[in-house]
Design a protein around this motif. Structure first.
Motif, PDB file in Angstrom:
ATOM      1  N   LEU A  71       4.131   2.102  -6.373  1.00 14.93           N
ATOM      2  CA  LEU A  71       4.353   1.422  -5.398  1.00 14.93           C
ATOM      3  C   LEU A  71       4.454   2.392  -4.276  1.00 14.93           C
ATOM      4  O   LEU A  71       5.022   3.356  -4.337  1.00 14.93           O
ATOM      5  CB  LEU A  71       5.722   0.678  -5.482  1.00 14.93           C
ATOM      6  N   LEU A  72       3.988   1.735  -3.053  1.00 11.95           N
ATOM      7  CA  LEU A  72       4.182   2.647  -1.767  1.00 11.95           C
ATOM      8  C   LEU A  72       5.587   2.983  -1.593  1.00 11.95           C
ATOM      9  O   LEU A  72       5.855   4.047  -1.068  1.00 11.95           O
ATOM     10  CB  LEU A  72       3.428   1.865  -0.627  1.00 11.95           C
ATOM     11  N   ALA A  85      -3.340  12.413  -8.854  1.00 11.52           N
ATOM     12  CA  ALA A  85      -4.506  13.060  -9.025  1.00 11.52           C
ATOM     13  C   ALA A  85      -5.791  12.426  -9.082  1.00 11.52           C
ATOM     14  O   ALA A  85      -6.861  12.827  -8.916  1.00 11.52           O
ATOM     15  CB  ALA A  85      -4.419  14.299  -9.999  1.00 11.52           C
ATOM     16  N   ILE A  86      -5.580  11.231  -9.931  1.00  8.71           N
ATOM     17  CA  ILE A  86      -6.634  10.498 -10.245  1.00  8.71           C
ATOM     18  C   ILE A  86      -6.562   8.962  -9.808  1.00  8.71           C
ATOM     19  O   ILE A  86      -5.418   8.587  -9.560  1.00  8.71           O
ATOM     20  CB  ILE A  86      -7.123  10.623 -11.822  1.00  8.71           C
ATOM     21  N   LYS A  87      -7.453   8.235  -9.686  1.00  7.59           N
ATOM     22  CA  LYS A  87      -7.303   6.843  -9.648  1.00  7.59           C
ATOM     23  C   LYS A  87      -6.531   5.934 -10.638  1.00  7.59           C
ATOM     24  O   LYS A  87      -6.700   6.273 -11.524  1.00  7.59           O
ATOM     25  CB  LYS A  87      -8.799   6.125  -9.323  1.00  7.59           C
ATOM     26  N   PRO A  88      -5.671   5.206  -9.995  1.00  8.35           N
ATOM     27  CA  PRO A  88      -5.123   4.510 -11.024  1.00  8.35           C
ATOM     28  C   PRO A  88      -5.659   3.305 -11.594  1.00  8.35           C
ATOM     29  O   PRO A  88      -6.930   2.883 -11.148  1.00  8.35           O
ATOM     30  CB  PRO A  88      -3.997   3.692 -10.087  1.00  8.35           C
ATOM     31  N   GLY A  89      -5.374   2.882 -12.960  1.00 11.69           N
ATOM     32  CA  GLY A  89      -6.005   1.914 -13.523  1.00 11.69           C
ATOM     33  C   GLY A  89      -5.516   0.587 -13.707  1.00 11.69           C
ATOM     34  O   GLY A  89      -4.000   0.368 -13.639  1.00 11.69           O
ATOM     35  N   ILE A  90      -6.219  -0.332 -13.969  1.00 10.94           N
ATOM     36  CA  ILE A  90      -5.843  -1.902 -14.349  1.00 10.94           C
ATOM     37  C   ILE A  90      -4.951  -1.717 -15.654  1.00 10.94           C
ATOM     38  O   ILE A  90      -3.743  -2.577 -15.723  1.00 10.94           O
ATOM     39  CB  ILE A  90      -6.798  -2.723 -14.615  1.00 10.94           C
TER      40      ILE A  90
END
Length: 84
Positions: A11-12, A27-32
């Protein structure tokens, strides 16, 4: 942008409260879906445990782990495990 499997999307409002060791999960893209989602989701209320699961995912990532998480996600959804 989300991937299918990855870390829990932050969350921002929470990123401004991150300590240094929390930033590793960015460090990596979040996932569904991800380790947190298939490991108890609503039952895991300790943010440090969520961070631990995300760091474990990052350190052990491989395509096989993503496939395992995706398959486990299907089971978790059908069983309604960890949902409120």
């Amino acid at each position: 942008m989300l991937t299918l499997a990855g870390t829990r999307p932050p969350l921002l409002s929470e990123t401004s409260l991150y300590e240094l060791h929390h930033r590793a999960r960015l460090a990596i893209k979040p996932g569904i879906t991800g380790m947190w989602q298939v490991s108890g989701r609503s039952d895991i209320t300790d943010f440090e445990e969520v961070v631990r699961l995300d760091k474990e995912y990052i350190e052990n990532w491989n395509i096989g782990l993503d496939i395992k998480i995706l398959l486990k996600t299907v089971l978790v959804v059908f069983r309604k495990d960890g949902s409120m």
